[in-house]
Design an enzyme around this catalytic site. Sequence first.
Site, PDB file in Angstrom:
ATOM      1  N   ALA A 278       0.832  -1.199   0.000  1.00 14.11           N
ATOM      2  CA  ALA A 278       0.000   0.000   0.000  1.00 14.11           C
ATOM      3  C   ALA A 278       0.872   1.257   0.000  1.00 14.11           C
ATOM      4  O   ALA A 278       1.921   1.306   0.641  1.00 14.11           O
ATOM      5  CB  ALA A 278      -0.917   0.003   1.215  1.00 14.11           C
TER       6      ALA A 278
ATOM      7  N   LEU B 200       2.694  -1.368   4.247  1.00  9.03           N
ATOM      8  CA  LEU B 200       3.097  -0.224   3.443  1.00  9.03           C
ATOM      9  C   LEU B 200       4.259  -0.579   2.519  1.00  9.03           C
ATOM     10  O   LEU B 200       5.238  -1.211   2.933  1.00  9.03           O
ATOM     11  CB  LEU B 200       3.511   0.948   4.337  1.00  9.03           C
ATOM     12  CG  LEU B 200       2.398   1.589   5.173  1.00  9.03           C
ATOM     13  CD1 LEU B 200       2.988   2.643   6.097  1.00  9.03           C
ATOM     14  CD2 LEU B 200       1.319   2.199   4.294  1.00  9.03           C
ATOM     15  N   CYS B 201       4.155  -0.133   1.276  1.00  6.94           N
ATOM     16  CA  CYS B 201       5.206  -0.365   0.287  1.00  6.94           C
ATOM     17  C   CYS B 201       6.560   0.128   0.777  1.00  6.94           C
ATOM     18  O   CYS B 201       7.582  -0.541   0.596  1.00  6.94           O
ATOM     19  CB  CYS B 201       4.821   0.327  -1.018  1.00  6.94           C
ATOM     20  SG  CYS B 201       6.132   0.391  -2.258  1.00  6.94           S
ATOM     21  N   PHE B 202       6.575   1.306   1.402  1.00  6.79           N
ATOM     22  CA  PHE B 202       7.855   1.918   1.763  1.00  6.79           C
ATOM     23  C   PHE B 202       8.483   1.291   3.003  1.00  6.79           C
ATOM     24  O   PHE B 202       9.581   1.678   3.391  1.00  6.79           O
ATOM     25  CB  PHE B 202       7.686   3.430   1.917  1.00  6.79           C
ATOM     26  CG  PHE B 202       7.629   4.147   0.592  1.00  6.79           C
ATOM     27  CD1 PHE B 202       8.777   4.545  -0.056  1.00  6.79           C
ATOM     28  CD2 PHE B 202       6.418   4.386  -0.033  1.00  6.79           C
ATOM     29  CE1 PHE B 202       8.746   5.177  -1.284  1.00  6.79           C
ATOM     30  CE2 PHE B 202       6.353   5.022  -1.261  1.00  6.79           C
ATOM     31  CZ  PHE B 202       7.525   5.415  -1.887  1.00  6.79           C
TER      32      PHE B 202
END
Length: 259
Positions: A57, A136-138
């Site tokens: 996300a 989360l992607c990051f």
Amino acid sequence: MAVDQALLDLVARPVLRIYQWDAPTLSLGYFQAVRDCEQHAESRGCPVLRRSTGGGAILHDSELTYSLAFPATLNKAKSSEWYNLVHETVADLLATHRLVAKLHPARPADATATAAHDRQVDCHRTGGSPRREPFLCFQRRAEGDLILWPTREHGPSADQVNGHKVLGSAQRKRDGAILQHGSILFCQSRFAPQLLGINDFLVPERRCDRMEFGREFVDRLLYRFGWTGESAELTAQERALAVDFERERFSHPKWTSMR
């Protein structure tokens, strides 16, 4: 998302878009379960949509989103090489701001671990069943992600083990064409306070203007690819198809909650 999908379906030449979001928005990766949004309390009040590309996300707030649609037959480069070329271009641009950013390497482990890592990269870029990863992607790491390693002179101290991911991308292939999505993180958001961006490691007078950074990114990317570019509006066909995709897919509750 609908425009990017229309460009993928109709692509005849490379098309690069740079855009921002008019409200903080959470985009789920194609394979993520919508119920997983409950894992992230800070973004619960934000609009939620589902991308056509994989990965984790993304909280679209203090960032720039790019998309690159191109025919797979454009040249003989592997799709992963396009991924790395874009990230290397941003790394070069960050170097002009005296920031050190490097591509995350392949995991130096045994063959079993490496194979698992490769599957993770594949599902991020092209599809497949993802392994269980942070929401989360990051907060994820995959080969080729752009990791910022700030020096002591830049703002808050860095995590000297993992660095800070400031650019991640994912790909979707369809009928001889490729769509590559990516997000460049600029600032910490109150909707994703766990993440720091580029400007969080620069003193106020040296912080990047997002749109100026985007223009420089486009110029450098064109130069790296050896392309000439021109600004263009969507064609009538692209616009009509995007409207259909918006209505039937990206704004439809069944699409968002499909998993």
